[in-house]
Scaffold this active site. Sequence first.
Site, mmCIF file in Angstrom:
data_model
loop_
_atom_site.group_PDB
_atom_site.id
_atom_site.type_symbol
_atom_site.label_atom_id
_atom_site.label_comp_id
_atom_site.label_asym_id
_atom_site.label_seq_id
_atom_site.Cartn_x
_atom_site.Cartn_y
_atom_site.Cartn_z
ATOM 1 N N THR A 75 -7.717 3.701 -0.694
ATOM 2 C CA THR A 75 -6.160 3.124 -0.756
ATOM 3 C C THR A 75 -5.247 3.558 -0.652
ATOM 4 O OG1 THR A 75 -7.877 1.050 -1.126
ATOM 5 C CG2 THR A 75 -5.285 0.542 -0.266
ATOM 6 N N LYS A 94 2.378 0.435 -22.547
ATOM 7 C CA LYS A 94 3.437 0.002 -23.863
ATOM 8 C C LYS A 94 3.624 -1.812 -23.675
ATOM 9 C CE LYS A 94 5.419 4.383 -23.079
ATOM 10 N NZ LYS A 94 6.499 4.185 -22.160
ATOM 11 N N ARG A 121 -2.167 -1.581 -6.297
ATOM 12 C CA ARG A 121 -3.268 -2.492 -6.617
ATOM 13 C C ARG A 121 -3.332 -3.049 -7.948
ATOM 14 N NH1 ARG A 121 -8.556 -0.128 -5.328
ATOM 15 N NH2 ARG A 121 -8.411 -0.672 -3.432
ATOM 16 N N HIS A 138 -7.621 -7.666 -0.257
ATOM 17 C CA HIS A 138 -7.072 -7.397 -0.128
ATOM 18 C C HIS A 138 -6.913 -6.642 1.892
ATOM 19 C CE1 HIS A 138 -7.829 -2.614 -0.226
ATOM 20 N NE2 HIS A 138 -8.102 -2.237 -0.538
HETATM 21 N N1 CP Z 1 -11.915 0.387 -0.169
HETATM 22 C C1 CP Z 1 -11.157 -0.080 -1.221
HETATM 23 O O1 CP Z 1 -10.653 -0.755 -1.636
HETATM 24 O O2 CP Z 1 -11.766 2.026 -1.541
HETATM 25 P P1 CP Z 1 -11.201 2.159 -2.930
HETATM 26 O O3 CP Z 1 -11.517 1.524 -3.750
HETATM 27 O O4 CP Z 1 -11.517 3.911 -3.235
HETATM 28 O O5 CP Z 1 -9.285 2.281 -3.020
#
Ligand code: CP
Length: 305
Positions: A52, A80, A101, A129
């Site tokens: 991602t 922190k 993320r 996601h």
């Molecule tokens: N598919 C996916 O979210 O992979 P990563 O965790 O490597 O970003």
Amino acid sequence: MRHLISPMDFSVEELDDLLALAKDIEDNPEKYAHACDGKKIATCFYEPSTRTRLSFEAAMLNLGGSVLGFSSADSSSAAKGESVSDTIRVISCYADICAMRHPKEGAPLVASQHATIPVINAGDGGHQHPTQTLTDLLTIKNLKGRLDHLTIGLCGDLKFGRTVHSLIRALVRYPGIRFILISPPELRLPSYIREGVLDQMGIPYEEVVRLEEAMSDLDILYMTRVQRERFFNEEDYIRMKDYYILNREKMALAPEDMLILHPLPRVNEISTEIDDDPRAVYFKQAQYGVYVRMALILTLLGIEV
Ligand code: CP
């Protein structure tokens, strides 16, 4: 200004436009090579990632833009004690768009409420996601030719698997979709999706424990990893981790034109012996992730080529 926090943030028509743009980017990459000259994406990753984060960065670089960001909470001022809302206020001064993320469900939503730039949810805990979903939809559309009238098997960790949760929400909006939910009882799809989405919308589905029971019926098999990081104790993880292993023997039960998708990373759930099977499209799927993220960046920045 628009954000992408949930796959529902785009209508079906907008999704179709986005997927068409991603296809045009795949076919004519040179046309888009300077579309984001002078623009910057911040990738703020409080959780590990390979696909991602790097596909967002590749996407912006392919568009002529630049990237900045952090790849773990430890290497940012979150270590922190800085809040997500303060961090995004600052990132808004440095970048034109942000992919975030976070291990906590809802953190990218909070960021979007304090940002002055578009925020993209790049995965929030066990919740959603949406850019993986865009990737999955593009893969299915390009390789299967349609997003409707499909039987989709979702296999593995359906409880914590945010990719599955987002994909279900996106696919139920197309006609003729049916799901086979393949999981151990402990990792069943949560009731807020089973009852709150599937039952409520009258989407047909079955729940099975054995992968072999479902194979012959599927257009798409979406495999997922049992995620060690979401378990509260190691014992449960060890008991579940090898519950499903897709191998040649099981693939012999599948239709000739069934596609196997996996958001990756995989651990043991797909044997490497089937990587050369033409039905195994998970690495192609990772490639589509770059095109669709290029299309998303252009769309959220309002850039037309
Ligand atoms: N598919 C996916 O979210 O992979 P990563 O965790 O490597 O970003």
